[in-house]
Design a protein around this motif. Structure first.
Motif, mmCIF file in Angstrom:
data_model
loop_
_atom_site.group_PDB
_atom_site.id
_atom_site.type_symbol
_atom_site.label_atom_id
_atom_site.label_comp_id
_atom_site.label_asym_id
_atom_site.label_seq_id
_atom_site.Cartn_x
_atom_site.Cartn_y
_atom_site.Cartn_z
ATOM 1 N N UNK A 222 50.159 28.629 36.832
ATOM 2 C CA UNK A 222 50.737 29.510 35.817
ATOM 3 C C UNK A 222 49.667 29.972 34.816
ATOM 4 N N UNK A 223 48.885 29.015 34.338
ATOM 5 C CA UNK A 223 47.852 29.339 33.348
ATOM 6 C C UNK A 223 46.754 30.196 33.994
ATOM 7 N N UNK A 224 46.415 29.880 35.241
ATOM 8 C CA UNK A 224 45.384 30.668 35.933
ATOM 9 C C UNK A 224 45.841 32.114 36.051
ATOM 10 N N UNK A 225 47.123 32.300 36.379
ATOM 11 C CA UNK A 225 47.650 33.661 36.520
ATOM 12 C C UNK A 225 47.622 34.379 35.163
ATOM 13 N N UNK A 227 45.819 33.911 32.517
ATOM 14 C CA UNK A 227 44.495 34.245 31.963
ATOM 15 C C UNK A 227 43.537 34.782 33.021
ATOM 16 N N UNK A 228 44.104 35.107 34.201
ATOM 17 C CA UNK A 228 43.282 35.678 35.252
ATOM 18 C C UNK A 228 42.074 34.826 35.618
ATOM 19 N N UNK A 229 42.265 33.540 35.712
ATOM 20 C CA UNK A 229 41.149 32.654 36.049
ATOM 21 C C UNK A 229 40.930 32.695 37.564
ATOM 22 N N UNK A 230 39.724 33.038 38.004
ATOM 23 C CA UNK A 230 39.448 32.976 39.440
ATOM 24 C C UNK A 230 39.511 31.512 39.901
ATOM 25 N N UNK A 231 40.466 31.233 40.798
ATOM 26 C CA UNK A 231 40.783 29.853 41.151
ATOM 27 C C UNK A 231 40.567 29.642 42.637
ATOM 28 N N UNK A 232 39.961 28.526 42.981
ATOM 29 C CA UNK A 232 39.694 28.257 44.384
ATOM 30 C C UNK A 232 39.948 26.782 44.676
#
Ligand code: ADP
Ligand code: ASP
Ligand code: MG
Length: 412
Positions: A222-225, A227-232
Motif C-alpha cells: 500500500x505504501x509503495x503504491x 509513494x511510487x516506490x520502485x519495489x522488487x
C-alpha cells in the motif's frame, strides 16, 4: 522522481530466514557490501533472526494468557535489535563501515496502537547523515516509537513495511530479499509448479498480500503504491537471479485474467443464527463488530423460514474470541437464537486485473472446486478478485485444482 542526492540510495530488506544464523548473516553482509561497491548508499532493514519473534511470543505465553500489549512490543522489538547489531559487526569485520540503528533512533514515528501500529512519519535526516559518513546503515525492521516515546511494533511481517517507508522517505528503490526468488502465481510450498512472475501490479500484489500471500506485507505494498516506490522481491540465496518487480498497472496486464492464487488459513467463520428478518439487524450486527475494531469479510445472509434469517461472515482467527464476546451481548439484545464459531475453514482467492474485462472467472473457479467435490460456503468478490470459503482440510487440493484450471504454471 528521485533527487540527485538520492539517486544512489538503495533500501534492502532481509527477512528472518535470510538472517537465521551467523552463516546467513555473513551472506547478507556480502550482498549489502556488493551494492556499496557498486557505488550506492546502502540502507539495510532486517527482521529478527529465524523464528525469534515466534519464540518470544511463546515465552510471554508461559507467564500469562493476557500480556499487556505495551510489554509485548517491548519484548518483540528486541528480536530485531539482535540482528541489526550482528549484521553491523559482520560488515565491520569484513572491512566496511556499518552502523546499526533502532526504529526510534532513525525516527520512525507511529501511532500508539501497540502490536499493530501505523507509521505516521519517518525522518530522513539522521539516515542521510549516516549515509554521508559512508556507513552502511542497518535499521531494525518492524518497530517504531510513539509521540510519547513508547516502543511499538507494526504487526507480524512488518519489516517489509519499514523498508518501504524508509525508501519512500529517502526517495530510494526498495529490494525485498527473501527465501524465494520472487512473487509466484501461488505459494510454491503448496503448488510446486507455480510460476515466477516478472512483473505484477501494485493492486494485484496488494490483493494477494491481503488475501494471505505472505511474501509481502500488505501495508508495505500500500505504501509503495502511494509513494511510487520502485519495489522488487528477490532471493537472498540467489541474489543474481532477477526477481519480481511490483509496478504500476499497464494496459497489457489486462490480457492476463488471473495472475495468482492466494489462501488464508487464519480465518474463522461466525454464524449468527435465527435473527428476526427486519431492517436494521445487519446494521446493528456489523456496527457492534466495527466498534470493537473487528474486520469482517465474506458475508452471507440466508433467508430461512418465518421471517427468521441466518447471517454468516468471516473474521481473522486472532479476532475470534473478541468477536464472540461482543456478539454475546448482540445476541441478547437482538433476540438471535445462537452464535456459532467454526475455525476449520480457509479462504481461497484468485486475483487478476484482467477480471475487470473478462467474464467467467468465478464460474471457472467454482467448476474446479465442483470437479473435486469441494463445497463452497461463503463467497466474496471485488473488481479484481474472487474469494471463497471452504473446509480447511480441502485447501491444498483446492488451491492446486484452481491453479491448474487457470493454467497458471504455463503463463501466457
Ligand atoms: P521473510 O521472512 O523473508 O519475510 P516470509 O516467510 O514472510 O519471508 O515470505 C516468504 C514466503 O512467502 C515464501 O517462503 C513462500 O512460502 C510464501 N509465499 C506465499 N505466497 C507466495 C507467492 N505468491 N509467491 C512467493 N512466495 C509466496
Ligand atoms: N520479526 C517480525 C515477525 O516475525 C517482523 C518481520 O519479520 O517482518 O513478524
Ligand atoms: Mg515476511
Amino acid at each position: 522522481m528521485a533527487d540527485k542526492d538520492s539517486d544512489q540510495i538503495i533500501v534492502m530488506k532481509f527477512g528472518g530466514s535470510s538472517v537465521a544464523d551467523a552463516q546467513h548473516i555473513k551472506n547478507v553482509a556480502k550482498i549489502a557490501i556488493s551494492e556499496k561497491e557498486r557505488g550506492k548508499s546502502v540502507v539495510v532493514v532486517v527482521s529478527a533472526m529465524g523464528k525469534t519473534t515466534d519464540g518470544l511470543i511463546k515465552l510471554a505465553a508461559e507467564v500469562t494468557d493476557n500480556p499487556p500489549v505495551r510489554e509485548i512490543d517491548m519484548l518483540l522489538s528486541t528480536g530485531e535489535q539482535v540482528s541489526i547489531a550482528m549484521l553491523a559487526m559482520t560488515i565491520e569485520a569484513m572491512g566496511y563501515k556499518a552502523k546499526s540503528m533502532t526504529g526510534w533512533q532513525v525516527g520512525i514515528k507511529t501511532d500508539a496502537e501497540h502490536t499493530r501500529a501505523k507509521i505516521l512519519n519517518v525522518r530522513d535526516k539522521v539516515m542521510r547523515e549516516e549515509l554521508r559518513d559512508g556507513n552502511i546503515l542497518i535499521v531494525a525492521g518492524f518497530q517504531g516509537i510513539t509521540e510519547d516515546g513508547e516502543i511499538t511494533t507494526l504487526g507480524r511481517g512488518g519489516s517489509d513495511l519499514t523498508a518501504v517507508a524508509l525508501a519512500a522517505a529517502l526517495k530510494a528503490d526498495c529490494d525485498i530479499y527473501t527465501d524465494v526468488d520472487g512473487v509466484y502465481t501461488c505459494d510454491p510450498r503448496i503448488v510446486p509448479n507455480a510460476r515466477k512472475l516478472d512483473i505484477i501490479s501494485y493492486d494485484e500484489m496488494l490483493e494477494l498480500a491481503s488475501l494471505g500471500a505472505k511474501v509481502l506485507h500488505s501495508r508495505c505494498v500500500e505504501v509503495a503504491k502511494k509513494f511510487n516506490v520502485p519495489l522488487q522481491v528477490r532471493s537472498s540465496f540467489h541474489p543474481d537471479v532477477l526477481g519480481t518487480k511490483v509496478i504500476k498497472e499497464v494496459k497489457e496486464m489486462e490480457d492476463i485474467v488471473v495472475s495468482g492464487v492466494a489462501f488464508n488459513r487464519n480465518v474463522a467463520k461466525i454464524s449468527v443464527l435465527g435473527v428476526p428478518d427486519k431492517p436494521g439487524i445487519a446494521a446493528n450486527l456489523f456496527t457492534v463488530l466495527g466498534e470493537a475494531g473487528i474486520i469482517i469479510d465474506l458475508i452471507i445472509q440466508n433467508v430461512s423460514r418465518d421471517n427468521i434469517n441466518d447471517i454468516s461472515f468471516t473474521v481473522s482467527i486472532d479476532d475470534l474470541k473478541r468477536a464472540m464476546d461482543v456478539l454475546e451481548k448482540f445476541k441478547n439484545e437482538n433476540s438471535a437464537a445462537r452464535i456459532v464459531a467454526d475455525n476449520e475453514v480457509a479462504k481461497l482467492s484468485v486475483v487478476g486485473v484482467g477480471m475487470k474485462s473478462h467474464a467467467n472467472v468465478a464460474a471457472t473457479m467454482f467448476q474446479a472446486l465442483a470437479e473435486n467435490n469441494i463445497n463452497i460456503e461463503n463467497i466474496g468478490t471485488s473488481e479484481i478478485k474472487v474469494s471463497v470459503l471452504i473446509r480447511e482440510k480441502d485447501l491444498d487440493k483446492a488451491v492446486r485444482a484452481i491453479h491448474e484450471k487457470f493454467n497458471l504454471s504455463e503463463g501466457h
